[in-house]
Scaffold this active site. Structure first.
Site, short mmCIF file in Angstrom:
data_model
loop_
_atom_site.label_atom_id
_atom_site.label_comp_id
_atom_site.label_asym_id
_atom_site.label_seq_id
_atom_site.Cartn_x
_atom_site.Cartn_y
_atom_site.Cartn_z
N HIS A 162 16.70 7.76 74.45
CA HIS A 162 15.79 8.02 73.66
C HIS A 162 14.70 7.48 74.14
O HIS A 162 14.67 6.42 75.13
CB HIS A 162 16.09 7.81 72.30
N GLU A 174 15.44 -2.70 66.52
CA GLU A 174 14.12 -1.82 66.13
C GLU A 174 13.31 -2.60 65.15
O GLU A 174 13.63 -3.11 63.87
CB GLU A 174 14.54 -0.51 65.50
N ASP A 187 21.78 24.77 40.07
CA ASP A 187 20.63 24.40 39.33
C ASP A 187 20.29 22.95 39.50
O ASP A 187 19.54 22.32 38.76
CB ASP A 187 20.67 24.82 37.76
N TYR A 229 23.97 2.38 74.70
CA TYR A 229 24.84 3.12 74.23
C TYR A 229 26.08 3.29 75.35
O TYR A 229 25.89 4.38 76.16
CB TYR A 229 24.42 4.13 73.42
N ASP A 266 11.37 1.29 59.10
CA ASP A 266 12.33 1.60 59.87
C ASP A 266 12.76 0.80 60.84
O ASP A 266 12.14 0.17 61.83
CB ASP A 266 11.63 2.83 60.72
N HIS A 319 22.10 9.49 65.72
CA HIS A 319 21.84 9.66 64.46
C HIS A 319 23.23 9.86 63.51
O HIS A 319 23.24 10.83 62.62
CB HIS A 319 20.97 10.92 64.22
N HIS A 347 7.96 5.53 67.90
CA HIS A 347 7.19 6.59 67.57
C HIS A 347 6.36 5.88 66.59
O HIS A 347 6.41 4.88 66.25
CB HIS A 347 8.31 7.63 66.88
N GLU A 360 11.91 0.21 69.71
CA GLU A 360 13.39 0.14 69.46
C GLU A 360 14.29 0.62 70.74
O GLU A 360 15.15 1.70 70.52
CB GLU A 360 13.68 1.18 68.36
N ASP A 396 20.79 1.05 60.93
CA ASP A 396 19.22 1.65 61.00
C ASP A 396 18.99 2.25 59.67
O ASP A 396 19.38 3.11 59.16
CB ASP A 396 19.27 2.82 62.16
N HIS A 447 8.91 9.25 61.10
CA HIS A 447 8.52 9.82 62.65
C HIS A 447 7.12 10.51 62.19
O HIS A 447 6.99 11.43 62.06
CB HIS A 447 9.30 10.89 63.35
N ARG A 464 21.10 -1.10 69.14
CA ARG A 464 19.83 -0.81 69.29
C ARG A 464 18.84 -2.11 68.25
O ARG A 464 19.67 -2.53 67.30
CB ARG A 464 19.28 0.57 68.43
N1 GLY Z 1 15.32 5.90 61.93
C1 GLY Z 1 15.07 6.82 62.95
C2 GLY Z 1 14.59 6.14 64.03
O1 GLY Z 1 14.98 5.26 64.39
O2 GLY Z 1 13.97 6.89 64.62
MN MN Z 2 12.64 4.65 64.52
MN MN Z 3 15.27 3.67 62.90
#
Ligand code: GLY
Ligand code: MN
Ligand code: MN
Length: 445
Positions: free
Chosen positions: A355, A412, A44, A393, A276, A248, A359, A389, A265, A366, A410
């Site tokens: 990647h 971003e 619950d 890696y 982000d 991720h 986005h 971003e 991140d 996203h 990364r």
């Molecule tokens: N935090 C997810 C991305 O950077 O797309």
């Molecule tokens: Mn992002």
């Molecule tokens: Mn991110």
């Protein structure tokens, strides 16, 4: 919602969005949007509730068990809301409910009904309408109920009732509207990015060998909450060493070691809008020569990509620029061998950069909005917000000198397309080697 003038502005925004959507829908149509369902964490215990972004975008109404119905041109009421009725016994346990009367008074519904009335009222709203605007496939149970209501209307055909003949995807128009941020939305997104930046600065200042990754996550959340955000926009990634190479990674349960990089991140959700941001820095506060070489390369790629963000550029231009810079740099450092043009064509960089460079960003991290129109990448236009971003890696692998292994980076930022270029909403977090090292050393703290 905070101040009353802010509330008035927000309500005016919602009304304007509904009006514009109804203009596109045209007469003879009806739009139906259910609220996000409540999800259970166990037995619950519920997850903190978050309204569906489309639902919030059109109404600001925050409760579950609700349905918006828009009926353009309907004389008595164009904006109808079904919601949970007031219930003193239940409200004693879970707090006040808005109720149908509150839906009209506070959220501008022309008419509102208790949610239990939906099976009776909704079929009547479908009668005589040609088109139903609805997002199929995201709430299967609701899809079935809607099918049932349409069938109910069709079954009355012999008594002269006209049933809808066309189902239209609501996403298409609504998500295109959401892609262009209004002035009001930009204010909120600027704030989301600023608060996200505060979290990152605090994390940089608290980072040192022996700290657990989740403690970094905790420092960030602390800062978000101190500045009016109840939740991050997505689960924070705090990955040290090899974990920085997991795109991720969210376990965040290892201790940070001297000599490693930490990739963070994290973004705050402010009044429904996401920040982000990613930053990568040395756990001990000083970049090693290899870490620094790769870091400078990712930073160069990011800066080049950001220069591609302005009206008239295509969605893919920042990515293309980042890939070029990264590939060239990887050749110079000896991580890739061959000519830059061939390596790009063969996508050889994907060994280290798997990647894309960004986005759309908005209510969803996203965010919604098409990336292509027909076969062509979309043109960037003022009011769009995107992330930039790039990363590298280097997992342990044959053909790569050991000194590069487990370096994951990364960088971003959140970038708004303006009339003559762009604005970096997340500019308050250091990203040059010198600025990061200074903040971590306490010099700029
Ligand atoms: N935090 C997810 C991305 O950077 O797309
Ligand atoms: Mn992002
Ligand atoms: Mn991110």
């Amino acid at each position: 919602m905070a101040g009353s003038s802010e509330r008035v502005t927000a309500m005016r925004e919602y009304a304007g969005r509904r009006r514009r959507l109804m203009q596109v829908m045209g007469p003879g149509s009806v739009a139906i949007l259910p609220a996000a369902p409540l999800l259970h964490r166990n037995r619950d215990v519920e997850y903190p509730y978050r309204q569906h972004s489309d639902f919030s975008y059109l109404s600001g109404f925050p409760e579950p068990e609700a349905v918006i119905v828009l009926v353009p041109g309907r004389r008595r009421a164009e904006f109808l809301l079904f919601c949970r009725p007031r219930d003193p016994a239940k409200e004693q346990w879970t707090g006040p409910r808005i109720g149908p009367e509150g839906a009209c008074r506070l959220y501008g519904a022309d008419a509102a009904y208790p949610i239990d009335a939906v099976d009776d009222v909704l079929p009547r709203l479908l009668e005589g309408r040609d088109k139903v605007f609805y997002t199929m496939g995201s709430d299967i149970e609701f899809d079935q109920r809607l099918t049932g209501w349409v069938k109910q209307v069709r079954d009355q055909a012999r008594s002269g009732v006209h049933a809808p003949v066309e189902f239209v995807s609501l996403d298409h128009h609504l998500h295109d509207m959401r892609l262009y941020k209004s002035r009001h939305e930009i204010v909120l997104m600027r704030r989301a990015a600023q608060i996200s930046a505060l979290g990152h600065r605090r994390a940089m200042q608290q980072c040192r060998p022996g700290v657990m990754e989740y403690q970094i996550e905790g420092e960030i959340l602390h800062e978000f909450m101190q500045h009016g955000c109840r939740s991050p926009a997505y689960p924070t990634i705090a990955g040290g060493g090899a974990n920085a190479c997991v795109l991720h990674y969210t376990d965040n349960n290892r201790s940070l070691r001297d000599g490693e990089l930490l990739l963070v991140d994290a973004g705050a959700e402010y009044r429904g809008y996401a920040g982000d941001i990613t930053r990568t820095y040395p756990v001990n506060g000083r970049f090693s020569p290899e870490q620094r070489a790769l870091y400078e390369l990712v930073l160069a790629a990011q800066l080049t990509a950001i220069r591609q963000v302005r009206p008239g550029k295509h969605w893919n231009d920042p990515h293309h620029a980042a890939v070029r810079t990264l590939t060239k740099g990887l050749v110079e450092l000896g991580l890739l061998k061959g000519t830059v043009a061939t390596l790009i064509k063969k996508e050889a960089y994907r060994r280290f950069y798997m990647h894309r460079t960004g986005h759309w960003l908005g209510m969803d991290v996203h965010d919604v909005g098409e990336y292509k129109v027909g076969n062509a990448w979309r043109l960037l236009e003022p009011g769009m917000v995107l992330t930039v971003e790039p990363g590298l890696y280097v997992t342990p692998q044959r053909g790569v000198a050991k000194k590069w292994w487990n370096i994951g980076i990364r960088i971003e930022d959140d970038v708004l397309v303006t009339r003559d270029g762009c604005e970096i909403l997340s500019r308050d977090v250091p990203k040059s080697v010198a600025d990061i090292e200074a903040l971590m050393a306490g010099a700029a703290g």
